[in-house]
Write a protein that holds these residues in place. Structure first.
Motif, PDB file in Angstrom:
ATOM      1  N   MET A   1       0.853  -1.177   0.000  1.00  0.00           N
ATOM      2  CA  MET A   1       0.000   0.000   0.000  1.00  0.00           C
ATOM      3  C   MET A   1       0.892   1.230   0.000  1.00  0.00           C
ATOM      4  N   ASN A   2       0.641   2.130  -0.931  1.00  0.00           N
ATOM      5  CA  ASN A   2       1.406   3.368  -0.967  1.00  0.00           C
ATOM      6  C   ASN A   2       0.613   4.488  -0.289  1.00  0.00           C
ATOM      7  N   LYS A   3       1.172   5.685  -0.285  1.00  0.00           N
ATOM      8  CA  LYS A   3       0.556   6.798   0.426  1.00  0.00           C
ATOM      9  C   LYS A   3      -0.828   7.130  -0.127  1.00  0.00           C
ATOM     10  N   ALA A   4      -0.972   7.161  -1.439  1.00  0.00           N
ATOM     11  CA  ALA A   4      -2.267   7.483  -2.044  1.00  0.00           C
ATOM     12  C   ALA A   4      -3.320   6.439  -1.687  1.00  0.00           C
ATOM     13  N   GLN A   5      -2.943   5.175  -1.689  1.00  0.00           N
ATOM     14  CA  GLN A   5      -3.877   4.112  -1.320  1.00  0.00           C
ATOM     15  C   GLN A   5      -4.268   4.210   0.151  1.00  0.00           C
ATOM     16  N   LEU A   6      -3.317   4.574   1.003  1.00  0.00           N
ATOM     17  CA  LEU A   6      -3.611   4.748   2.415  1.00  0.00           C
ATOM     18  C   LEU A   6      -4.584   5.902   2.626  1.00  0.00           C
ATOM     19  N   ILE A   7      -4.384   6.990   1.917  1.00  0.00           N
ATOM     20  CA  ILE A   7      -5.294   8.135   2.015  1.00  0.00           C
ATOM     21  C   ILE A   7      -6.695   7.730   1.572  1.00  0.00           C
ATOM     22  N   ASP A   8      -6.800   6.986   0.481  1.00  0.00           N
ATOM     23  CA  ASP A   8      -8.101   6.500   0.014  1.00  0.00           C
ATOM     24  C   ASP A   8      -8.779   5.621   1.071  1.00  0.00           C
ATOM     25  N   ALA A   9      -8.018   4.721   1.674  1.00  0.00           N
ATOM     26  CA  ALA A   9      -8.567   3.833   2.696  1.00  0.00           C
ATOM     27  C   ALA A   9      -9.015   4.619   3.922  1.00  0.00           C
ATOM     28  N   MET A  10      -8.223   5.601   4.325  1.00  0.00           N
ATOM     29  CA  MET A  10      -8.587   6.433   5.469  1.00  0.00           C
ATOM     30  C   MET A  10      -9.873   7.204   5.185  1.00  0.00           C
ATOM     31  N   ALA A  11      -9.985   7.731   3.981  1.00  0.00           N
ATOM     32  CA  ALA A  11     -11.169   8.504   3.616  1.00  0.00           C
ATOM     33  C   ALA A  11     -12.419   7.622   3.622  1.00  0.00           C
ATOM     34  N   SER A  12     -12.307   6.414   3.087  1.00  0.00           N
ATOM     35  CA  SER A  12     -13.489   5.549   3.018  1.00  0.00           C
ATOM     36  C   SER A  12     -13.910   5.039   4.397  1.00  0.00           C
ATOM     37  N   LYS A  13     -12.944   4.777   5.283  1.00  0.00           N
ATOM     38  CA  LYS A  13     -13.286   4.250   6.604  1.00  0.00           C
ATOM     39  C   LYS A  13     -13.732   5.332   7.582  1.00  0.00           C
ATOM     40  N   SER A  14     -13.274   6.578   7.376  1.00  0.00           N
ATOM     41  CA  SER A  14     -13.582   7.640   8.330  1.00  0.00           C
ATOM     42  C   SER A  14     -14.732   8.541   7.889  1.00  0.00           C
ATOM     43  N   GLY A  15     -15.053   8.511   6.609  1.00  0.00           N
ATOM     44  CA  GLY A  15     -16.081   9.406   6.109  1.00  0.00           C
ATOM     45  C   GLY A  15     -15.553  10.802   5.815  1.00  0.00           C
ATOM     46  N   LEU A  16     -14.251  10.998   5.959  1.00  0.00           N
ATOM     47  CA  LEU A  16     -13.634  12.273   5.631  1.00  0.00           C
ATOM     48  C   LEU A  16     -13.387  12.360   4.130  1.00  0.00           C
ATOM     49  N   SER A  17     -13.182  13.568   3.647  1.00  0.00           N
ATOM     50  CA  SER A  17     -12.818  13.722   2.238  1.00  0.00           C
ATOM     51  C   SER A  17     -11.370  13.262   2.062  1.00  0.00           C
ATOM     52  N   LYS A  18     -10.985  12.999   0.830  1.00  0.00           N
ATOM     53  CA  LYS A  18      -9.598  12.602   0.571  1.00  0.00           C
ATOM     54  C   LYS A  18      -8.638  13.712   0.971  1.00  0.00           C
ATOM     55  N   ASN A  19      -9.036  14.955   0.739  1.00  0.00           N
ATOM     56  CA  ASN A  19      -8.179  16.084   1.096  1.00  0.00           C
ATOM     57  C   ASN A  19      -7.983  16.167   2.610  1.00  0.00           C
ATOM     58  N   ASP A  20      -9.065  15.978   3.377  1.00  0.00           N
ATOM     59  CA  ASP A  20      -8.952  15.995   4.835  1.00  0.00           C
ATOM     60  C   ASP A  20      -8.141  14.806   5.335  1.00  0.00           C
ATOM     61  N   SER A  21      -8.313  13.655   4.697  1.00  0.00           N
ATOM     62  CA  SER A  21      -7.532  12.470   5.085  1.00  0.00           C
ATOM     63  C   SER A  21      -6.050  12.686   4.807  1.00  0.00           C
ATOM     64  N   LYS A  22      -5.740  13.330   3.686  1.00  0.00           N
ATOM     65  CA  LYS A  22      -4.343  13.619   3.356  1.00  0.00           C
ATOM     66  C   LYS A  22      -3.741  14.561   4.389  1.00  0.00           C
ATOM     67  N   LYS A  23      -4.492  15.593   4.782  1.00  0.00           N
ATOM     68  CA  LYS A  23      -4.011  16.530   5.802  1.00  0.00           C
ATOM     69  C   LYS A  23      -3.799  15.828   7.130  1.00  0.00           C
ATOM     70  N   ALA A  24      -4.706  14.930   7.486  1.00  0.00           N
ATOM     71  CA  ALA A  24      -4.583  14.196   8.746  1.00  0.00           C
ATOM     72  C   ALA A  24      -3.351  13.291   8.738  1.00  0.00           C
ATOM     73  N   LEU A  25      -3.137  12.596   7.633  1.00  0.00           N
ATOM     74  CA  LEU A  25      -1.965  11.719   7.525  1.00  0.00           C
ATOM     75  C   LEU A  25      -0.675  12.529   7.594  1.00  0.00           C
ATOM     76  N   GLU A  26      -0.621  13.636   6.871  1.00  0.00           N
ATOM     77  CA  GLU A  26       0.581  14.469   6.885  1.00  0.00           C
ATOM     78  C   GLU A  26       0.829  15.059   8.262  1.00  0.00           C
ATOM     79  N   ALA A  27      -0.237  15.445   8.976  1.00  0.00           N
ATOM     80  CA  ALA A  27      -0.083  15.964  10.339  1.00  0.00           C
ATOM     81  C   ALA A  27       0.431  14.876  11.273  1.00  0.00           C
ATOM     82  N   PHE A  28      -0.064  13.639  11.104  1.00  0.00           N
ATOM     83  CA  PHE A  28       0.393  12.516  11.922  1.00  0.00           C
ATOM     84  C   PHE A  28       1.878  12.262  11.698  1.00  0.00           C
TER      85      PHE A  28
END
Length: 90
Positions: A1-28
């Motif tokens: 799984m690469n970064k883009a796939q992880l962002i997609d998975a985070m977005a689908s499981k959390s209900g967040l947008s992909k952009n918000d998921s990307k920001k959350a991952l980068e902040a983490f």
């Protein structure tokens, strides 16, 4: 799984947008990096812990030539899986 796939998975499981998921991952990632740089240990109960360890200088061998080389001391990041993660994977 690469970064883009992880962002997609985070977005689908959390209900967040992909952009918000990307920001959350980068902040983490940034928060973990900053904490490890300052020498802190990060423990996520059930998932695992990140820490920094010192590797001392040592003598190694060049596998091609067999010549001895000096390997300098350095800091390395370690991750130890928590019990829940280890049981879920194994």
């Amino acid at each position: 799984m690469n970064k883009a796939q992880l962002i997609d998975a985070m977005a689908s499981k959390s209900g967040l947008s992909k952009n918000d998921s990307k920001k959350a991952l980068e902040a983490f990632v940034e928060s973990v990096t900053d904490s490890l740089k300052s020498g802190d240990r990060i423990q996520l109960v059930g998932f695992g812990s990140f820490s920094v360890a010192e590797r001392s200088a040592r003598t190694g061998r060049n596998p091609r030539t067999g010549q001895e080389i000096n390997i300098p001391a350095k800091k390395v990041v370690k991750f130890k899986a928590g019990n829940d993660l280890a049981q879920d994977v194994g």
